[in-house]
Design an enzyme around this catalytic site. Structure first.
Site, PDB file in Angstrom:
ATOM      1  N   HIS A  23       0.999  -1.178  -0.039  1.00  0.00           N
ATOM      2  CA  HIS A  23      -0.091   0.064  -0.022  1.00  0.00           C
ATOM      3  C   HIS A  23       1.054   1.212  -0.037  1.00  0.00           C
ATOM      4  O   HIS A  23       1.158   1.780   1.060  1.00  0.00           O
ATOM      5  CB  HIS A  23      -0.869   0.132   1.284  1.00  0.00           C
ATOM      6  CG  HIS A  23      -1.852   1.066   1.235  1.00  0.00           C
ATOM      7  ND1 HIS A  23      -3.227   0.877   1.646  1.00  0.00           N
ATOM      8  CD2 HIS A  23      -1.878   2.478   1.087  1.00  0.00           C
ATOM      9  CE1 HIS A  23      -3.961   2.111   1.598  1.00  0.00           C
ATOM     10  NE2 HIS A  23      -2.837   3.049   1.043  1.00  0.00           N
ATOM     11  N   THR A 107      -1.007   4.050  -8.333  1.00  0.00           N
ATOM     12  CA  THR A 107      -1.167   5.275  -8.656  1.00  0.00           C
ATOM     13  C   THR A 107      -2.288   5.775  -9.528  1.00  0.00           C
ATOM     14  O   THR A 107      -2.922   4.688 -10.183  1.00  0.00           O
ATOM     15  CB  THR A 107       0.086   5.846  -9.692  1.00  0.00           C
ATOM     16  OG1 THR A 107       0.215   7.339  -9.811  1.00  0.00           O
ATOM     17  CG2 THR A 107       0.158   5.274 -11.029  1.00  0.00           C
ATOM     18  N   THR A 108      -2.998   6.799  -9.599  1.00  0.00           N
ATOM     19  CA  THR A 108      -4.090   7.262 -10.242  1.00  0.00           C
ATOM     20  C   THR A 108      -3.762   7.945 -11.696  1.00  0.00           C
ATOM     21  O   THR A 108      -2.903   9.013 -11.772  1.00  0.00           O
ATOM     22  CB  THR A 108      -4.731   8.454  -9.605  1.00  0.00           C
ATOM     23  OG1 THR A 108      -4.695   8.297  -8.194  1.00  0.00           O
ATOM     24  CG2 THR A 108      -6.237   8.485 -10.043  1.00  0.00           C
ATOM     25  N   HIS A 233      -9.967   1.562  -0.219  1.00  0.00           N
ATOM     26  CA  HIS A 233      -9.803   2.362   1.230  1.00  0.00           C
ATOM     27  C   HIS A 233     -10.825   2.275   2.068  1.00  0.00           C
ATOM     28  O   HIS A 233     -11.926   2.898   1.447  1.00  0.00           O
ATOM     29  CB  HIS A 233      -9.281   3.503   0.801  1.00  0.00           C
ATOM     30  CG  HIS A 233      -7.975   4.085   0.464  1.00  0.00           C
ATOM     31  ND1 HIS A 233      -7.220   3.195  -0.534  1.00  0.00           N
ATOM     32  CD2 HIS A 233      -6.957   4.714   0.898  1.00  0.00           C
ATOM     33  CE1 HIS A 233      -6.009   3.601  -0.769  1.00  0.00           C
ATOM     34  NE2 HIS A 233      -5.702   4.410   0.260  1.00  0.00           N
ATOM     35  N   GLU A 236     -11.865   4.611   6.204  1.00  0.00           N
ATOM     36  CA  GLU A 236     -10.787   5.647   6.758  1.00  0.00           C
ATOM     37  C   GLU A 236     -11.441   6.892   7.647  1.00  0.00           C
ATOM     38  O   GLU A 236     -10.885   7.264   8.395  1.00  0.00           O
ATOM     39  CB  GLU A 236     -10.250   6.385   5.258  1.00  0.00           C
ATOM     40  CG  GLU A 236      -8.637   6.593   5.407  1.00  0.00           C
ATOM     41  CD  GLU A 236      -7.813   7.110   4.310  1.00  0.00           C
ATOM     42  OE1 GLU A 236      -8.559   6.921   3.241  1.00  0.00           O
ATOM     43  OE2 GLU A 236      -6.960   7.798   4.405  1.00  0.00           O
TER      44      GLU A 236
END
Ligand code: 6MZ
Length: 376
Positions: A23, A107-108, A233, A236
């Site tokens: 992560h 990564t985006t 995710h 959170e």
């Protein structure tokens, strides 16, 4: 921390054992020095006012909201292909320096019309960064679908050679919670197209107060239907409904999981879903009052599948060795506990069985090499 082992010795142990990172966000792992250099360059070009951003970059503790403000700045600084390649190269080198033997870097992919960047060309820039690595031996998959063998050492083996670090790298493509269903779908399609360049899964991330689960679900379902593993995710922030919807989806892993309630943990326990633990990140973004109440403690005792990760090494000024040390110092883990925690992470990677097999061998070798310390 284990008895009879001093701080310095434990720190060195955490650095020296082989580790798995599952992560880590590419742009969250930019070196401070690189970030400052990029900001200065853009300041000189007049694209930003350097003095406005310098203190933001240098600030130590940040709330979750401030972190996402900083990500917006990162995205301004790191917009062209060359910079993306440079950051990728540096990030992988930094993880290898910590004896990370397998890195799943997420990564985006970004569209940036002004820079002539598409999600696809962004991803290609990431792969170009992997190809540019020379200081360590990185194994990844190139665009023609061939598994790259480890780069050749620069010098012939000789007595003066320093042993070169080896690292396997695979990619996860992130869907940002600000994106539309169509944009999320584009990312999953790209991941499927680019499986051949080492993309092994999908991540859902971004500011947890933004976006609705229903927006991303079609794309995530599409990934699942096509056999692409998904990590979310999850929890959170406290959002009971979304946490339950995420668990209904049965992702292959979840990250953070700070706000799961007892019922949710019961479900997570039954499905044995591996949890990516990010101690420093959770502490610094104020997800908990102090580190000793982190859910790692209970999950570890219950032998729930766990993997210690960094999240954003640059943003939180940490590294994976440091995260292992923090777990040991806070929850009383000894050398052996840490080694097997790291070894077990092999089972949660998204790469294929071939990579798993090699990693198991790496850990077996390390186990033999470290036998005295592991069994003393
Ligand atoms: C949620 C996070 C995150 O994708 O541009 N990201 N999303 N929670 C976190 N915990 C603090 N840390 C990072 O890397 C940066 C992006 O990763 C996500 C955010 O979307 C951030 O913009 P890439 O390489």
């Amino acid at each position: 921390m284990g008895e009879g082992c001093g701080f310095a010795e434990m720190k060195e142990w955490c650095r020296s054992i082989p580790k798995i990172e599952l992560h880590a966000h590419l742009n969250g792992c930019i070196r401070d020095s690189t970030l400052l250099e990029l900001a200065k360059e853009l300041g000189q070009k007049g694209d930003i006012i350097f003095s406005d951003v310098e203190h933001v970059i240098m600030k130590y503790g940040r709330s979750l909201t401030e972190c996402f403000q900083l990500f917006d700045l990162f995205h301004i600084l790191a917009t062209d292909h060359e910079t993306i390649s440079r950051i990728t190269k540096e990030v992988v080198e930094d993880f290898a320096a910590e004896n990370v033997v397998y890195l799943e870097l997420r990564t985006t992919p970004k569209n940036n019309i002004a820079k002539g960047m598409s999600k696809q060309s962004y991803l290609k820039a990431v792969v170009d960064g992997l190809k540019a690595i020379t200081s360590v031996d990185a194994s990844f998959i190139n665009f023609s679908g061939r598994a790259e063998s480890f780069c050749k050492p620069l010098h012939k083996s000789g007595t003066n050679d320093i042993k070169r670090k080896k690292i396997y790298v695979r990619l996860l493509l992130s869907i940002d919670r600000r994106e539309t269903t169509a944009a999320a779908m584009e990312t999953v399609s790209l991941a499927l197209e680019m499986k051949e360049c080492g993309v092994v899964g999908i991540d859902l991330s971004g500011n947890p107060v933004v976006g609705e689960w229903s927006t991303f679900l079609p794309a995530l379902m599409y990934a699942k239907e096509h056999g692409l593993p998904v990590t979310l995710h999850c929890g959170e922030i406290a959002n009971r409904k979304e946490i339950q919807e995420m668990l209904d989806f049965s992702p292959e892993r979840i990250g953070h999981a700070c706000f799961l309630e007892e019922d949710d943990w019961e479900r997570a326990r039954l499905s044995k879903i591996p949890v990516e633990i990010c101690l420093t990140s959770n502490l610094r973004t104020e997800r908990l009052s102090s580190i000793d109440v982190h859910h790692f403690g209970n999950l570890y005792k219950a032998q729930h599948p766990l993997v210690i990760c960094t999240d954003d090494t640059g943003l939180f000024s940490t590294n994976l060795s440091n995260e292992y040390y923090l777990a040991a110092a806070t929850f009383g883990l000894d050398k052996k506990d840490l080694f097997y925690l790291s070894t077990n992470a092999v089972e949660f990677i998204f790469a294929d069985d071939g990579v798993k097999k090699v990693l198991r061998e790496i850990f077996q070798d390390a186990e033999s090499r470290l036998a005295v310390e592991l069994h003393s």
